[in-house]
Design a protein around this motif. Structure first.
Motif, short mmCIF file in Angstrom:
data_model
loop_
_atom_site.label_atom_id
_atom_site.label_comp_id
_atom_site.label_asym_id
_atom_site.label_seq_id
_atom_site.Cartn_x
_atom_site.Cartn_y
_atom_site.Cartn_z
N ASP A 103 55.42 -11.44 136.64
CA ASP A 103 54.77 -10.31 135.98
C ASP A 103 54.10 -10.82 134.71
N LEU A 104 52.75 -10.89 134.74
CA LEU A 104 52.00 -11.42 133.60
C LEU A 104 51.51 -10.35 132.64
N ARG A 105 51.87 -9.10 132.88
CA ARG A 105 51.36 -8.03 132.02
C ARG A 105 51.75 -8.20 130.56
N PRO A 106 53.01 -8.64 130.23
CA PRO A 106 53.33 -8.82 128.80
C PRO A 106 52.50 -9.91 128.13
N MET A 107 51.89 -10.81 128.91
CA MET A 107 51.12 -11.91 128.34
C MET A 107 49.62 -11.64 128.38
N THR A 108 49.20 -10.49 128.90
CA THR A 108 47.79 -10.21 129.12
C THR A 108 47.18 -9.50 127.92
N ARG A 109 45.99 -9.93 127.52
CA ARG A 109 45.23 -9.27 126.47
C ARG A 109 43.83 -8.98 127.00
N ILE A 110 43.36 -7.74 126.85
CA ILE A 110 42.02 -7.35 127.27
C ILE A 110 41.22 -7.04 126.00
N THR A 111 40.13 -7.77 125.79
CA THR A 111 39.33 -7.63 124.58
C THR A 111 38.10 -6.78 124.86
N LEU A 112 37.89 -5.74 124.05
CA LEU A 112 36.72 -4.89 124.14
C LEU A 112 35.83 -5.14 122.94
N ARG A 113 34.52 -5.11 123.18
CA ARG A 113 33.57 -5.39 122.10
C ARG A 113 32.73 -4.15 121.83
N PRO A 114 32.99 -3.43 120.74
CA PRO A 114 32.19 -2.23 120.44
C PRO A 114 30.73 -2.59 120.20
N ILE A 115 29.83 -1.74 120.68
CA ILE A 115 28.39 -1.93 120.46
C ILE A 115 27.79 -0.59 120.06
N ALA A 116 26.61 -0.65 119.44
CA ALA A 116 25.87 0.57 119.18
C ALA A 116 25.32 1.08 120.51
N THR A 117 25.26 2.40 120.68
CA THR A 117 24.77 2.94 121.93
C THR A 117 23.31 2.56 122.16
N PRO A 118 22.98 2.00 123.34
CA PRO A 118 21.59 1.65 123.62
C PRO A 118 20.78 2.80 124.19
N MET A 119 21.41 3.95 124.43
CA MET A 119 20.74 5.04 125.13
C MET A 119 19.53 5.61 124.39
N PRO A 120 19.53 5.72 123.04
CA PRO A 120 18.31 6.20 122.39
C PRO A 120 17.09 5.33 122.72
N VAL A 121 17.26 4.01 122.76
CA VAL A 121 16.15 3.13 123.12
C VAL A 121 15.69 3.42 124.55
N GLY A 122 16.66 3.61 125.46
CA GLY A 122 16.30 3.90 126.84
C GLY A 122 15.52 5.18 126.99
N PHE A 123 15.99 6.24 126.35
CA PHE A 123 15.31 7.52 126.47
C PHE A 123 13.97 7.53 125.72
N PHE A 124 13.88 6.84 124.58
CA PHE A 124 12.59 6.72 123.90
C PHE A 124 11.58 6.01 124.79
N SER A 125 12.03 4.99 125.52
CA SER A 125 11.13 4.27 126.43
C SER A 125 10.66 5.18 127.55
N VAL A 126 11.57 6.00 128.09
CA VAL A 126 11.17 6.97 129.11
C VAL A 126 10.12 7.93 128.56
N ALA A 127 10.35 8.39 127.33
CA ALA A 127 9.43 9.35 126.72
C ALA A 127 8.04 8.75 126.53
N ILE A 128 7.99 7.54 126.00
CA ILE A 128 6.69 6.92 125.71
C ILE A 128 5.93 6.63 127.00
N ALA A 129 6.61 6.00 127.97
CA ALA A 129 5.95 5.65 129.23
C ALA A 129 5.51 6.91 129.98
N SER A 130 6.35 7.94 129.99
CA SER A 130 6.00 9.18 130.69
C SER A 130 4.80 9.85 130.04
#
Length: 238
Positions: free
Chosen positions: A22-49
């Motif tokens: 059982d390796l669960r006590p030895m396991t570490r999962i690392t998460l990396r917070p980022i700024a949401t990229p969705m405003p860039v995605g939706f702005f791109s949709v708006a401009i292209a549309s």
């Protein structure tokens, strides 16, 4: 770093079967917070549309196809980046939507730029398939109202654009252009609302999250890590 606990037992063999430690006590999962990229995605949709809609409405002249293609092409690049970041942020819905939007803008810009034989009809088929895809996405995106709103406008826009490409009827192209302008407004609102929310750490303009989407923003860390061991990138297979 290993957890301060009793050392794990060695693997044992019993009746020809292998039991892993059982390796669960030895396991570490690392998460990396980022700024949401969705405003860039939706702005791109708006401009292209907005640009493509202006062309369909005849506001840019009949010889604007190449200029429109060159102007829309950056939307492909930006939304591809947004899709990759969204996959890293564990949001498969946003990632899939942005990646598919990216591919659609790339195909549209290439057809407009090079005007290949039967290119308009092929683009009509692509728009029809994308409209069906957007409809399926809308059916599962209702808990993210801002994304759902964009999809609800995208479905008729791409459906009418498909009919205009396949039939060559001019007034259908004008309707598609008007719907493109509406899509640009919906995407512009979604981008601005999400950007304000991320900057201030709270909802400023209504975004309309419900259910798990609401819990993901308003819940504590335990909610964010729920079922983490079963998510893609942690589990062994996709």
């Amino acid at each position: 770093m290993p957890h301060d606990s009793e050392p794990p037992e060695e693997p044992t063999h019993q009746a020809g079967r292998h039991f892993e430690r059982d390796l669960r006590p030895m396991t570490r999962i690392t998460l990396r917070p980022i700024a949401t990229p969705m405003p860039v995605g939706f702005f791109s949709v708006a401009i292209a549309s907005f640009i493509v809609g202006s062309m369909q409405l005849g506001l840019l002249g009949e010889d604007a196809h190449l200029a429109v293609a060159l102007t829309v092409f950056p939307a492909f690049v930006l939304q591809l980046i947004v899709g990759i970041l969204a996959f890293g942020a564990r949001d498969v819905l946003a990632a899939t939507l942005m990646a598919c939007f990216s591919g659609t803008w790339l195909a549209s810009s290439l057809v407009l730029a090079f005007d290949p034989p039967s290119g308009v009809r092929v683009l009509g088929v692509l728009n029809l398939v994308f409209a069906a895809f957007a409809l399926m996405m809308a059916s599962v995106a209702h808990r993210k109202r801002s994304m759902w709103l964009v999809l609800c406008v995208a479905v008729p826009r791409f459906a009418v654009a498909a009919l205009a490409n396949l039939t060559g009827v001019a007034w259908l192209g004008h309707i598609s252009g008007a719907l493109g302008m509406l899509l640009a407004l919906a995407a512009l609102y979604a981008a601005f609302a999400l950007m304000l929310e991320d900057m201030r750490g709270e909802e400023v303009l209504p975004v309309g999250r419900r259910g798990p989407a609401h819990d993901a923003v308003q819940g504590n860390l335990a909610v964010q890590l729920r079922d983490l061991e079963r998510q893609a990138g942690v589990r062994r297979t996709l």
